[in-house]
Enzyme design. Sequence first.
Site, PDB file in Angstrom:
ATOM      1  N   LYS A  94      -7.407   6.112 -19.656  1.00 23.82           N
ATOM      2  CA  LYS A  94      -7.479   6.801 -20.863  1.00 23.82           C
ATOM      3  C   LYS A  94      -6.383   6.524 -22.027  1.00 23.82           C
ATOM      4  O   LYS A  94      -5.869   5.414 -22.060  1.00 23.82           O
ATOM      5  CB  LYS A  94      -7.896   8.263 -20.733  1.00 23.82           C
ATOM      6  N   ARG A 146       0.846  -1.304   0.066  1.00 23.68           N
ATOM      7  CA  ARG A 146      -0.004  -0.069   0.085  1.00 23.68           C
ATOM      8  C   ARG A 146       0.910   1.030   0.003  1.00 23.68           C
ATOM      9  O   ARG A 146       0.300   2.407  -0.441  1.00 23.68           O
ATOM     10  CB  ARG A 146      -0.851  -0.066   1.120  1.00 23.68           C
ATOM     11  N   TYR A 172     -14.467  17.125 -15.103  1.00 27.05           N
ATOM     12  CA  TYR A 172     -15.215  15.792 -15.238  1.00 27.05           C
ATOM     13  C   TYR A 172     -16.023  15.503 -14.099  1.00 27.05           C
ATOM     14  O   TYR A 172     -15.928  15.858 -13.046  1.00 27.05           O
ATOM     15  CB  TYR A 172     -13.768  14.841 -15.004  1.00 27.05           C
ATOM     16  N   ASP A 179      -5.303  18.585 -14.169  1.00 26.54           N
ATOM     17  CA  ASP A 179      -5.808  17.106 -14.648  1.00 26.54           C
ATOM     18  C   ASP A 179      -5.493  17.122 -16.115  1.00 26.54           C
ATOM     19  O   ASP A 179      -5.980  17.774 -16.835  1.00 26.54           O
ATOM     20  CB  ASP A 179      -7.077  16.981 -14.384  1.00 26.54           C
TER      21      ASP A 179
END
Length: 404
Positions: free
Chosen positions: A210, A60, A113, A185
Amino acid sequence: MKSTNELSFATRAIHVGYDDSEAKGALNPPVYMSSTFTFQNTNEGGARFSGKSKGHFYSRISNPTLEVLEKRFAALEETEAGLCFASGMGAITSVLWTFLSAGDEIITDDTLYGCTFAFIHHGLSRFGIKVTSIDMSDPKQLKAAISDNTKIVYFESPANPNMKLVDIAAIAKIAKANNALTVVDNTYCTPYLQQPLNLGADIVVHSATKFLSGHGDLIAGLAAGREELMTRVRLEGLKDMTGAVMDPLTAHQLLRGLKTLSIRMDRHCSTALELAKLLETHPLIAKVSYPGLTSFAQNDLANSQMRGGGGVMTIELSGGFGQATRFMDALQMIKRAVSLGDADSLIQHPASMTHSAYTEKERAAHGISESLLRLSVGLEDVRDIWNDLHQALQIAGQPIICAA
Ligand SMILES: *Cc1c(COP(=O)(O)O)cnc(C)c1O
């Protein structure tokens, strides 16, 4: 081999961050499917936990496969450090949770978004964080809005879905003068087309789902920035607040995707430009928004901060929502699906899909019309994509005959 920063983008995307002599000569980095890492003795364990000695101890926090991807991605964004996440939203939320506390303010562009919009407006605002949204394409609005409480300035360029651009250098300069971090972003462009950090931004976040992955087969996120900032995000936002950790197999798939990023982006850009020009002259099309078009309102800004127009455009049909639906339903090869940046061309309707988290009023205020369609141009032959668009436009343009 030359040092990392002398290599060109395409070469960095294939080689940086991995030394095959440390992995029995394997051409590709091993996929370390391990949650935990052993210590030779107690002392060493203690030293790793305290940060005194470098090394992995729990996935993690860090993992050797992810580490290769993080180094490679940092080299592509031309910065010190990268960080992997389970999703784009994992990257965005981990970064924002790290740097915001109750009483702070975040200023965002008014187009975001859909899930980012929901997280900031409906999520962060519940925890005493002031959310201010402005039209970031006008830097004067930021100058007027920014205050000592502003800790983060956040935007996308181009914005999803209306393609609005933000002058990254101008915004980052105002934020810096007010000690706020600029977070961009960069999903639509990838570092191949645009490098916000070189324009003065502090952190870039990505949906690696993407273009970076490019094949529509995974969900992932990435961020990059100065080492000191990325270490804080790793140890606060990612480790303790979201736990949005990427798994090693996904890192392996992303490393594969990155190897072809530059040639894929070149093709996305050239095909999209050709299609945007053809669509623009079609009688049924009211508007095409694509940064590479000379008719695009911010084409000069696109030319100054982007290497190409990218693979995404929006189109509006002159006949409104009903005609847009008929057009979408008549497509045969182009798939009706959300997401973008895949080898397959995809089309979606933001008002009912990705941006349904906005109310109709919010959509209107944020420039997302009910008939706007978002087309993600894939890697198919441009003639086949055009033929499909053209035949669907023909069907959508036919008069509707009501059966008596
Ligand atoms: C898809 C997307 C996101 C969210 O990323 P996920 O990987 O789906 O979590 C964030 N920003 C933009 C611009 C996106 O297109």
